[in-house]
Design an enzyme around this catalytic site. Structure first.
Site, PDB file in Angstrom:
ATOM      1  CB  THR A 141       3.397  -3.752  22.428  1.00 36.77           C
ATOM      2  OG1 THR A 141       3.663  -4.348  21.252  1.00 36.77           O
ATOM      3  CG2 THR A 141       4.743  -3.179  23.187  1.00 36.77           C
TER       4      THR A 141
ATOM      5  CE1 TYR B 275       3.233   7.003   5.430  1.00 36.18           C
ATOM      6  CE2 TYR B 275       4.277   4.747   5.245  1.00 36.18           C
ATOM      7  CZ  TYR B 275       3.909   5.965   6.182  1.00 36.18           C
ATOM      8  OH  TYR B 275       4.201   6.066   7.426  1.00 36.18           O
TER       9      TYR B 275
ATOM     10  CG  ASP C 242       4.518  -2.238   6.913  1.00 38.31           C
ATOM     11  OD1 ASP C 242       4.940  -2.157   7.874  1.00 38.31           O
ATOM     12  OD2 ASP C 242       3.287  -2.404   6.638  1.00 38.31           O
ATOM     13  CB  VAL C 243       4.982   0.740   0.764  1.00 38.69           C
ATOM     14  CG1 VAL C 243       4.691   2.070   1.685  1.00 38.69           C
ATOM     15  CG2 VAL C 243       5.537   1.043  -0.452  1.00 38.69           C
ATOM     16  CG  ASP C 244       7.291   1.990   5.947  1.00 39.33           C
ATOM     17  OD1 ASP C 244       7.237   2.671   7.010  1.00 39.33           O
ATOM     18  OD2 ASP C 244       6.630   1.191   5.751  1.00 39.33           O
TER      19      ASP C 244
ATOM     20  CG  PHE D 276      -2.063  -0.740   1.289  1.00 38.22           C
ATOM     21  CD1 PHE D 276      -1.962  -2.462   1.239  1.00 38.22           C
ATOM     22  CD2 PHE D 276      -3.318  -0.249   0.972  1.00 38.22           C
ATOM     23  CE1 PHE D 276      -2.990  -3.232   1.098  1.00 38.22           C
ATOM     24  CE2 PHE D 276      -4.310  -1.381   0.825  1.00 38.22           C
ATOM     25  CZ  PHE D 276      -4.146  -2.642   0.996  1.00 38.22           C
TER      26      PHE D 276
ATOM     27  CG  HIS E  54       7.636  -6.309  15.947  1.00 35.29           C
ATOM     28  ND1 HIS E  54       8.669  -5.535  16.260  1.00 35.29           N
ATOM     29  CD2 HIS E  54       6.680  -5.431  15.517  1.00 35.29           C
ATOM     30  CE1 HIS E  54       8.504  -4.540  16.285  1.00 35.29           C
ATOM     31  NE2 HIS E  54       7.404  -4.226  15.630  1.00 35.29           N
TER      32      HIS E  54
ATOM     33  CD  GLU F 169       3.014  -4.944  14.919  1.00 33.11           C
ATOM     34  OE1 GLU F 169       3.123  -4.199  16.215  1.00 33.11           O
ATOM     35  OE2 GLU F 169       3.655  -4.702  14.102  1.00 33.11           O
TER      36      GLU F 169
ATOM     37  CB  ILE G  18      -2.594   5.324   1.208  1.00 31.22           C
ATOM     38  CG1 ILE G  18      -2.723   3.710   0.913  1.00 31.22           C
ATOM     39  CG2 ILE G  18      -3.598   6.424   1.373  1.00 31.22           C
ATOM     40  CD1 ILE G  18      -3.699   3.611  -0.282  1.00 31.22           C
TER      41      ILE G  18
HETATM   42  O1  48C Z   1       0.546   4.011   2.544  1.00 34.41           O
HETATM   43  C1  48C Z   1       0.410   4.443   3.840  1.00 34.41           C
HETATM   44  N1  48C Z   1       0.095   5.546   3.805  1.00 34.41           N
HETATM   45  C2  48C Z   1       0.006   6.086   5.284  1.00 34.41           C
HETATM   46  O2  48C Z   1      -0.320   7.272   5.189  1.00 34.41           O
HETATM   47  C3  48C Z   1       0.155   5.433   6.331  1.00 34.41           C
HETATM   48  C4  48C Z   1       0.414   3.945   6.139  1.00 34.41           C
HETATM   49  N2  48C Z   1       0.555   3.492   4.775  1.00 34.41           N
HETATM   50  C5  48C Z   1       0.768   2.274   4.638  1.00 34.41           C
HETATM   51  O3  48C Z   1       0.667   1.568   5.931  1.00 34.41           O
HETATM   52  C6  48C Z   1       2.239   1.704   4.305  1.00 34.41           C
HETATM   53  O4  48C Z   1       2.229   0.566   3.157  1.00 34.41           O
HETATM   54  C7  48C Z   1       3.166   1.478   5.448  1.00 34.41           C
HETATM   55  O5  48C Z   1       3.964   0.469   5.180  1.00 34.41           O
HETATM   56  C8  48C Z   1       1.814   0.933   6.423  1.00 34.41           C
HETATM   57  C9  48C Z   1       1.931   1.138   7.643  1.00 34.41           C
HETATM   58  N3  48C Z   1       3.254   0.629   8.164  1.00 34.41           N
HETATM   59  C10 48C Z   1       3.913   1.706   8.648  1.00 34.41           C
HETATM   60  O6  48C Z   1       3.782   2.783   8.516  1.00 34.41           O
HETATM   61  C11 48C Z   1       5.328   1.272   9.307  1.00 34.41           C
HETATM   62  N4  48C Z   1       6.246   0.406   8.501  1.00 34.41           N
HETATM   63  C12 48C Z   1       5.201   0.757  10.771  1.00 34.41           C
END
Ligand code: 48C
Length: 332
Positions: A225, A106, A191-193, A101, A213, A283, A103
């Site tokens: 957690t 990101y 996740d994308v980041d 994702f 994790h 999570e 969004i």
């Molecule tokens: O794509 C988005 N946009 C946002 O504004 C917030 C979250 N995300 C998606 O959700 C990304 O794919 C992120 O990787 C994921 C939530 N995970 C994180 O933000 C960190 N890896 C914890």
């Protein structure tokens, strides 16, 4: 009929005749035997790869747990032979979907994500990248290797980042039912980041899998957690819990991913009705799901690392690493 002296020529004839008949009978069964399993086509080229015989008395890793009490493998570097696995999965012409994702802000992570996936994710296998985004025209065109495709899925952006991350479960479920089930055999949802820095291959595949994790794999269950409010659907009491799974990495066969995402989505909606939001969002719901429906394979933190946690000896390689980001730049 035959003289009683030395084993006469006559009795030798009978013995030869018997051997001939027995041989013919054996070969008939051998041919029939093969035929009676018409649908098990003998692989026309048996994958002839040479590798050392596994040693029953020598586990590959003695510093970490490689199998759970419910007999699910925990995948660490050095515990598997990738060549054997690739040969097995190539034989089955496996197709893998990778959902991600991007969004709102990101989208800035997608380039490094895809380019690194091309180098390290399921190399040589059939891969579909499923990119969910609200900013379709900000996803650049990528030149992908043979057998690999990108499918961009336009989806709405939720206001709060918490909703963006949690609603992934609903969107993965819905697209799995209407599209992914026809396209691929397995899904990995991440996740994308993040950036791939080392091979992530078919060793991760199983009916349903999660990842440890990086921040909690050496902690006690009381330190996890988890959501601790009994009113929440994600509730896990202090005396329960196996592992703490990362929300940013799960997958399996499409049918199982549908069950997982559907459970998490409904749990989130039920909490929302009670004005509750689980401590760590999707999570938290994922951890409750995996407590009830145990994963059939678990990936070590190598598969979702963050340098915030340093470089412990047990982590021999960081296959998939969190990208440094300033939350104020991407979340608002
Ligand atoms: O794509 C988005 N946009 C946002 O504004 C917030 C979250 N995300 C998606 O959700 C990304 O794919 C992120 O990787 C994921 C939530 N995970 C994180 O933000 C960190 N890896 C914890």
């Amino acid at each position: 009929m035959c003289s009683q002296k030395w084993p006469s020529v006559c009795s030798i004839k009978w013995i030869l005749l018997f051997c001939l008949c027995f041989g013919l009978l054996l070969s008939w069964f051998a041919i029939k035997g093969n035929r009676c399993h018409p649908n098990i086509a003998m692989p026309y080229t048996l994958h002839r790869i040479l590798y050392d015989k596994p040693d029953i008395f020598k586990p590959r890793r003695i510093d970490v747990l490689s199998i759970t009490p419910w007999l699910a493998p925990i995948v660490w570097n050095g515990t598997f032979n990738r060549d054997i696995l690739n040969a097995q999965f190539h034989q089955r012409e496996v197709r893998i979907g990778l959902t991600v994702f991007a969004i709102k802000k990101y989208v800035i992570f997608i380039k490094k994500f895809i380019e690194s996936a091309e180098k390290f994710f399921m190399v040589g296998h059939k891969v579909n990248y499923y990119v969910f985004t609200d900013r379709v025209n900000e996803i650049s065109n990528f030149t992908l290797a043979e057998g690999r495709h990108m499918v961009i899925l336009e989806v709405p952006a939720y206001e709060r980042w918490q909703d963006v991350t949690m609603r992934r479960m609903e969107m993965i479920r819905d697209f799995s039912i209407k599209q992914f089930v026809n396209d691929v055999d397995y899904l990995a949802c991440v996740d994308v980041d993040m950036e791939f820095l080392d091979d992530v291959g078919v060793e991760i595949l199983s009916k349903v899998f999660g990842a440890l994790h990086p921040g909690f794999f050496s902690h006690t269950r009381r330190e996890f957690t988890y959501e601790r409010r009994p009113q929440s659907k994600a509730y896990i009491p202090f005396e329960a819990g196996d592992f703490y799974y990362a929300g940013g990495y799960f997958g399996g066969v499409v049918e199982e991913v549908v069950k997982l995402t559907n459970y998490c989505h409904h749990a989130m909606l039920a909490d929302k009705q009670q004005n509750i939001e689980a401590l760590w969002h999707d999570e938290s719901y994922l951890n409750k799901y995996f407590l009830l429906y145990k994963p059939t394979k678990i990936l070590s933190p190598e598969y979702i690392w963050n340098n915030y946690y340093g470089s412990p000896a047990s982590i021999q390689t960081k296959r998939f690493l969190g990208v440094n980001k300033k939350y104020e730049e991407v979340r608002f």
